[in-house]
Design a protein around this motif. Structure first.
Motif, PDB file in Angstrom:
ATOM      1  N   ARG A 184      -4.050   6.235   3.824  1.00 14.50           N
ATOM      2  CA  ARG A 184      -4.074   7.669   4.074  1.00 14.50           C
ATOM      3  C   ARG A 184      -2.836   8.103   4.857  1.00 14.50           C
ATOM      4  NH1 ARG A 184      -9.988   8.927   6.410  1.00 14.50           N
ATOM      5  NH2 ARG A 184      -9.094  11.025   6.513  1.00 14.50           N
ATOM      6  N   GLN A 185      -2.416   7.320   5.807  1.00 12.44           N
ATOM      7  CA  GLN A 185      -1.209   7.653   6.567  1.00 12.44           C
ATOM      8  C   GLN A 185       0.034   7.600   5.676  1.00 12.44           C
ATOM      9  OE1 GLN A 185      -1.078   6.004  10.737  1.00 12.44           O
ATOM     10  NE2 GLN A 185      -2.863   4.884   9.985  1.00 12.44           N
ATOM     11  N   TYR A 186       0.123   6.574   4.832  1.00  7.97           N
ATOM     12  CA  TYR A 186       1.264   6.483   3.917  1.00  7.97           C
ATOM     13  C   TYR A 186       1.266   7.662   2.941  1.00  7.97           C
ATOM     14  CZ  TYR A 186       1.704   1.630   5.522  1.00  7.97           C
ATOM     15  OH  TYR A 186       1.853   0.491   6.297  1.00  7.97           O
ATOM     16  N   ALA A 187       0.079   8.128   2.554  1.00  8.04           N
ATOM     17  CA  ALA A 187       0.011   9.291   1.665  1.00  8.04           C
ATOM     18  C   ALA A 187       0.633  10.512   2.332  1.00  8.04           C
ATOM     19  CB  ALA A 187      -1.438   9.569   1.275  1.00  8.04           C
ATOM     20  N   PHE A 232      -4.618  13.408   7.585  1.00  7.42           N
ATOM     21  CA  PHE A 232      -4.768  12.257   8.474  1.00  7.42           C
ATOM     22  C   PHE A 232      -3.460  12.085   9.228  1.00  7.42           C
ATOM     23  CE2 PHE A 232      -5.030   7.748   9.613  1.00  7.42           C
ATOM     24  CZ  PHE A 232      -6.340   7.674  10.062  1.00  7.42           C
ATOM     25  N   THR A 233      -3.436  12.503  10.491  1.00  7.77           N
ATOM     26  CA  THR A 233      -2.216  12.468  11.264  1.00  7.77           C
ATOM     27  C   THR A 233      -1.816  11.039  11.563  1.00  7.77           C
ATOM     28  OG1 THR A 233      -2.806  14.571  12.298  1.00  7.77           O
ATOM     29  CG2 THR A 233      -1.090  13.259  13.376  1.00  7.77           C
ATOM     30  N   GLY A 285       0.797  -1.221   0.000  1.00  5.63           N
ATOM     31  CA  GLY A 285       0.000   0.000   0.000  1.00  5.63           C
ATOM     32  C   GLY A 285       0.826   1.265   0.000  1.00  5.63           C
ATOM     33  N   TYR A 286       2.100   1.173   0.398  1.00  7.26           N
ATOM     34  CA  TYR A 286       2.925   2.379   0.486  1.00  7.26           C
ATOM     35  C   TYR A 286       3.132   3.009  -0.895  1.00  7.26           C
ATOM     36  CZ  TYR A 286       6.853   5.444   1.625  1.00  7.26           C
ATOM     37  OH  TYR A 286       7.676   6.536   1.771  1.00  7.26           O
ATOM     38  N   ASP A 287       3.490   2.200  -1.889  1.00  7.79           N
ATOM     39  CA  ASP A 287       3.693   2.743  -3.231  1.00  7.79           C
ATOM     40  C   ASP A 287       2.377   3.138  -3.892  1.00  7.79           C
ATOM     41  OD1 ASP A 287       6.406   2.626  -3.090  1.00  7.79           O
ATOM     42  OD2 ASP A 287       6.682   1.328  -4.833  1.00  7.79           O
TER      43      ASP A 287
END
Length: 245
Positions: free
Chosen positions: A209-212, A242-243, A165-167
């Motif tokens: 959302r966090q990785y974004a 999104f913190t 999900g990171y990429d």
């Protein structure tokens, strides 16, 4: 460059050698995703076949997400099922993939101080390393080529371990900064296409959302260059930042 070749030049021979090793490993995955043929190399040049195609546009993003998922799935099935995100991973080809946290913490801390992101929350996200391992390979939307229904992957300069999900998050951030705010349906189509391609269904929307936000911090310095016209906070496809928690 010639009509049939794309010549990538490197000032540093080590960077050239690393890119060639990354390419060889990605080719060994046999993911079914098209990669250009490496025709020849020197200590400072890699000469690839020139693939036909164009930079993806917004309607192409789900197909790009699917290609990304197939690469990650191939890597996980072949060997990364035994990798840990907090440790370097040695591949059978002799390549060592850096861990996820080490190469990013200092750069993220520098950017976070500028933007006011909570460093403790950021560290907690980086240290959450018990997830299945995929890899990071610069997911800039310009590092793909679309021809008809086919998607090819280009640029092999950087490669590290990263969570699933990171990429995908990086693809969505770079596409948003290039084209503007993406529709929620486009986001979900990309997530569904990526999930359908990977073996461990571990692309959680909150984590995405966090990785974004991590990608936003790491991409801040490129705003205004390389086609990045839109600041992420103005095109973020959800209402608020999104913190990391």
């Amino acid at each position: 460059m010639t009509s049939n070749l794309f010549l990538k030049r490197y000032d540093d021979p080590q960077r050239c050698s690393a890119a060639a090793a990354h390419y060889a490993w990605l080719t060994s995955l046999e993911s079914g995703v098209r990669l250009p043929h490496l025709v020849t190399r020197t200590s400072r040049h890699l000469a690839f076949e020139r693939l036909p195609g164009r930079t993806p546009e917004v309607p192409d993003l789900p197909r790009v997400a699917s290609a990304l998922g197939r690469l990650h799935d191939g890597a996980y099935r072949r060997e990364l099922h035994s990798a840990r995100l907090d440790q370097p991973h040695a591949t059978p080809t002799g390549l060592v993939l850096s861990d996820f946290t080490g190469p990013r913490r200092e750069a993220l801390h520098r950017a976070a101080r500028v933007t006011g992101v909570d460093l403790a929350a950021l560290d907690a996200l980086l240290d959450r390393t018990g997830r299945p391992a995929a890899f990071y390979k610069d997911p800039n939307v310009r590092n793909y080529l679309v021809e008809g229904e086919s998607v090819a992957v280009v640029d092999f300069d950087d490669l590290t371990l990263a969570p699933f999900g990171y990429d995908l998050a990086g693809l969505l951030v770079t596409a948003s900064m290039t084209f503007g705010r993406l529709r929620q349906q486009t986001i979900m189509n990309c997530v569904d296409a990526y999930r359908a391609a990977i073996t461990p269904n571990v692309c959680d929307l909150d984590e995405l959302r966090q990785y974004a936000e991590l990608h936003h911090l790491l991409t801040l310095r490129y705003l205004g260059t390389n086609g990045y016209r839109h600041p992420w906070p103005t095109v973020r496809p959800w209402p608020d930042a999104f913190t990391p928690t």
